[in-house]
Enzyme design. Structure first.
Site, short mmCIF file in Angstrom:
data_model
loop_
_atom_site.label_atom_id
_atom_site.label_comp_id
_atom_site.label_asym_id
_atom_site.label_seq_id
_atom_site.Cartn_x
_atom_site.Cartn_y
_atom_site.Cartn_z
N GLY A 28 0.80 -1.20 0.00
CA GLY A 28 0.00 0.00 0.00
C GLY A 28 0.84 1.27 0.00
N ASP A 145 -0.70 -5.27 12.58
CA ASP A 145 -1.13 -5.70 11.25
C ASP A 145 -0.61 -7.11 10.98
OD1 ASP A 145 -2.47 -5.50 8.84
OD2 ASP A 145 -0.78 -4.61 7.80
#
Length: 469
Positions: A28, A145
């Site tokens: 990302g 994460d």
């Protein structure tokens, strides 16, 4: 098997030291390149921040924090971070992070290939994963994460946690933290935007264990938002609904890790690690090797076959390190010493397969032989012994080790589309057929509407349809 190709920055030398090779991953915030540290003559992985976000000062600061956070962790189950910097040698500056290069694949690849797993197989992944997180927790860091894409595995069985881009010091927790993490593995407190500490990582580990044992994540939805809210509102499914024969203690561990209340979970990865070691001592071989429904019987080792083209051989970048990419000045850096070349050859020889053994990770071709792409019309070489496979510092592709390799010429193909080309053409054909049918229907409706508004046309139609007197 994943394949790679040169990226936009292939051939660029960052701050005169790191020579970028193939593009090996996308994320990302940036992309990851295979590279060569020309100063220390070793392969590295370099994460490059995207230009669209690298220009923002706050994003750069976050990138620096990522490097500092990950570099503070010293553990064999965490990907090491070695350097960070900004290269301003060109018009567009490049913000980068230098990391340890892991030759292998992600846990996502392993789950796709081998799940559902036995308890023994799942614990071979979960134990080192929890050990790596425990090392981070001991330094006061939370990953936030944890997901299969952020766990790297190798054919030799190593498991390493990576991508600490969402880590924060526990002391700096804030209730205003924006929603982070991946929907399938995100802890409920992160969805609620509440303070999230070490138990948030434990929740994600519990979800991963459930997925490894069943082959599917526990919560599903029509959108990432729906899945995220399921973590908050829906009860955690009982593992025994999909794996009836599993030992109840494993189901209890997953329920413990995935409790909605963070206080009801293990408070850090050390606590979880202690429970896993306790289970291994208590369980019999029969309990560890019970097969879940849908188990794929495979005689090969759990980690075998994970070699991918994501990480090419270290020697493939050696010609760049000696003379630089095309267009750069030759001899800009000194060639590696003979000792360095010998070390590189030793590393290559370590990958050489031994005698065939269907139960061992060594029962495989070398990484270079398995991933190289031959020119059109060329014939693959016959299998050779160790002396011919890696002898005399030869490059894995079989080219002259002294020859320059143009970084613009791909050694692998990223995202090969051959398996999907037929489906694409079929989709185009179906869409074209639907468009023709729609236009025909539209023309018919228009004609009929005009006929109903014109009395002469309607009378003519009636005359045609009426039977003779």
């Amino acid at each position: 098997m994943k394949r790679t190709a040169p990226g936009p920055l292939t051939g660029r030398r960052l701050e005169g030291r790191y020579l970028l090779g193939d593009l090996i991953a996308r994320g990302g915030m940036g992309v990851v390149y295979r590279a060569q540290d020309t100063r220390l003559a070793r392969p590295v992985a370099i994460k490059v921040l995207k230009e669209s976000v690298g220009a923002a000062p706050d994003t750069r600061e976050r990138f620096v924090r990522e490097a500092q956070a990950a570099a503070a962790i010293s553990d064999p189950h965490v990907v090491s971070v070695w350097d960070q910097g900004v290269d301003e040698s060109a018009s567009e500056p490049v913000v980068y992070l230098v990391m340890e290069l892991v030759d292998g694949a992600t846990l996502r690849d392993l789950i796709k290939r081998r799940s559902p797993m036995t308890v023994r197989e799942a614990l071979r992944v979960l134990r080192p994963l929890s050990q790596g997180l425990a090392a981070a927790h001991r330094t006061g860091l939370v990953h936030r994460d944890v997901k299969p894409e952020n766990v790297l595995t190798s054919p030799e069985g190593s498991v390493k946690v990576t991508d600490f881009g969402l880590t924060r010091h526990v002391q700096a927790e804030s209730a205003t933290l924006s929603l982070v993490g991946s929907a399938n593995y995100i802890a409920p407190e992160l969805v609620r935007r509440q303070p999230a500490g070490k138990p948030a990582d434990i929740y994600s580990v519990g979800i991963i264990l459930y997925e490894m044992l069943t082959g599917v994540p526990p919560f599903r939805g029509d959108s990432p938002y729906a899945v995220s809210m399921a973590h908050v509102d829906d009860p955690m499914p009982d593992l025994r609904q999909r794996f009836p024969d599993v030992d109840p203690e494993i189901a209890e561990v997953i329920a413990w890790c995935c409790a909605k209340d963070p206080e009801a979970r293990p408070q850090d990865a050390d606590a979880l690690q202690g429970e896993l070691e306790h289970l291994l001592q208590r369980f019999s071989d029969e309990a560890l090797d019970r097969r879940p429904p849908g188990y794929r019987d495979d005689a090969a080792d759990l980690f075998s076959g994970l070699e991918t083209a994501s990480h090419t051989n270290a020697m493939q970048l050696a010609p760049f390190a000696h003379g630089g990419p095309p267009g750069s000045s030759q001899g800009e850096h000194e060639a590696p010493s003979a000792a360095s070349e010998d070390e590189a050859r030793t590393a290559d020889d370590a990958d050489e397969p031994s005698d065939p053994d269907t139960t061992s990770v060594h029962a495989r071709r070398s990484l270079d032989d398995a991933t190289r792409v031959l020119p059109e019309g060329a014939v693959a070489d016959e299998p050779a012994g160790p002396s011919s496979a890696h002898g005399a510092g030869s490059v894995a592709s079989g080219t002259d080790p002294g020859a320059q390799q143009d970084p613009a010429v791909p050694t692998h193909v990223l995202g090969s589309t051959e398996p999907y080309r037929a489906w694409v053409w079929l989709l185009i054909f179906v869409l074209a057929a639907c468009m023709v049918a729609y236009l025909g229907w539209l023309a018919g409706v228009t004609f009929l509407s005009q006929g109903s508004s014109d009395p002469s046309v309607g009378a003519a139609a009636f005359t045609i349809q009426a039977p003779p007197a």
